[in-house]
Design a protein around this motif. Structure first.
Motif, PDB file in Angstrom:
ATOM      1  N   VAL A 152       7.870 -11.934 -27.967  1.00 17.45           N
ATOM      2  CA  VAL A 152       7.254 -11.360 -26.910  1.00 17.45           C
ATOM      3  C   VAL A 152       8.011 -11.583 -25.570  1.00 17.45           C
ATOM      4  O   VAL A 152       8.050 -10.846 -24.736  1.00 17.45           O
ATOM      5  N   THR A 153       8.570 -13.026 -25.490  1.00 13.92           N
ATOM      6  CA  THR A 153       9.419 -13.462 -24.175  1.00 13.92           C
ATOM      7  C   THR A 153      10.841 -12.409 -24.063  1.00 13.92           C
ATOM      8  O   THR A 153      10.960 -12.092 -22.899  1.00 13.92           O
ATOM      9  N   PHE A 154      11.329 -12.317 -25.532  1.00 18.41           N
ATOM     10  CA  PHE A 154      12.503 -11.577 -25.381  1.00 18.41           C
ATOM     11  C   PHE A 154      12.180 -10.214 -24.813  1.00 18.41           C
ATOM     12  O   PHE A 154      12.763  -9.379 -24.003  1.00 18.41           O
ATOM     13  N   GLU A 155      11.182  -9.535 -25.524  1.00 17.59           N
ATOM     14  CA  GLU A 155      10.596  -8.074 -24.973  1.00 17.59           C
ATOM     15  C   GLU A 155      10.500  -8.118 -23.633  1.00 17.59           C
ATOM     16  O   GLU A 155      10.965  -7.359 -22.905  1.00 17.59           O
ATOM     17  N   ALA A 156       9.559  -8.795 -23.280  1.00 15.38           N
ATOM     18  CA  ALA A 156       9.173  -8.978 -21.737  1.00 15.38           C
ATOM     19  C   ALA A 156      10.250  -9.016 -20.551  1.00 15.38           C
ATOM     20  O   ALA A 156      10.219  -8.310 -19.692  1.00 15.38           O
TER      21      ALA A 156
END
Length: 264
Positions: A152-156
């Protein structure tokens, strides 16, 4: 367990069908098949909560439902914000150009909404199987949560970095190759894949969750090679500077940028 698992799977399939049916109706009213991209993450949210309610109500399925809600809600919000004021997605425009005269909507239902509904059901099998078990959480589940958070961190972060890059007029016509985009050409797709591998790990801790390994495999395949990165790059490669970017930057898995660019 067999009866519970069957009930969860059937309820999840019905949820995917209803969600995609509603999405198809909205898409027809708006005249944009790309509405399905906004609904994609929300379909998983709906399946996760239905599976939890129909299943054993375990802490594991509750944890998965919360994680999927965080991922799917953020994804839907991001795509919806990006789509405001935009026309039909070129991918769907190209697909619909193959539709018989006067049967554009029926063609879209068969080729887009039905396919994506079935895909969502299959990819969400780890959620469904986990909802039919009641084994307590352990360290394997904690590892899975960590992988989800990384994804999720990579996406955001990747989405935020790209949005900031596009807002700067000085970057017009340039290729985004900073931040996470210097390590992978598709941090958002990689993050998406990581999320589903993490969810699988949480589910795999409780038998027979490990048997759903094909779900993250299929999701990763589509993100990297089918409808995701490869398809996008078939057009992006025509932009000035992008072939050079491809030569020095990993396509999917984050890797240090190459000091000497190879020929793409």
């Amino acid at each position: 367990m067999g009866g519970t698992l069957l009930a969860v799977c059937l309820a999840s399939l019905a949820t995917a069908a209803v969600a995609m049916g509603v999405t198809a109706v909205v898409a027809r009213r708006l005249g944009r098949v790309a509405v399905v991209d906004v609904a994609w993450g929300l379909v998983f949210v709906a399946i996760a909560w239905v599976a939890h309610l129909v299943g054993t109500g375990s802490v594991r399925s509750l944890l998965l439902a919360v994680l999927v809600t965080a991922w799917g809600g953020r994804l839907a919000w991001h795509i919806r914000r990006r789509a405001v004021g935009a026309g039909e997605d070129p991918r769907y425009e190209k697909l619909l150009s193959e539709a018989p005269e006067g049967r554009r909507f029926a063609f879209a239902v068969r080729k887009v909404f039905l396919v994506q509904g079935l895909a969502a059901w299959f990819v969400s099998l780890p959620l469904q199987v986990a909802a039919a078990t009641d084994r307590p959480l352990g360290w394997v589940a904690a590892l899975g949560v960590l992988v989800v958070v990384v994804g999720v961190t990579f996406e955001a972060v990747g989405d935020a970095q790209l949005a900031a890059f596009k807002r700067d007029p000085a970057n017009r016509g340039r290729v985004m190759d900073r931040g996470l985009w210097a390590w992978t050409r598709h941090p958002n797709y990689f993050g998406d894949s990581a999320v589903w591998w993490g969810l699988f790990v949480v589910a795999a801790e409780a038998w027979p969750g490990v048997l759903t390994v094909l779900s993250p495999v299929v999701m990763t395949y589509f993100l990297a090679f089918a409808t995701g990165a490869r398809l996008l790059e078939s057009e992006m490669a025509k932009r000035p500077g992008y072939p050079e970017y491809m030569a020095r930057t990993s396509m999917f898995v984050p890797l240090p940028p190459r000091k000497r660019a190879r020929r793409p």
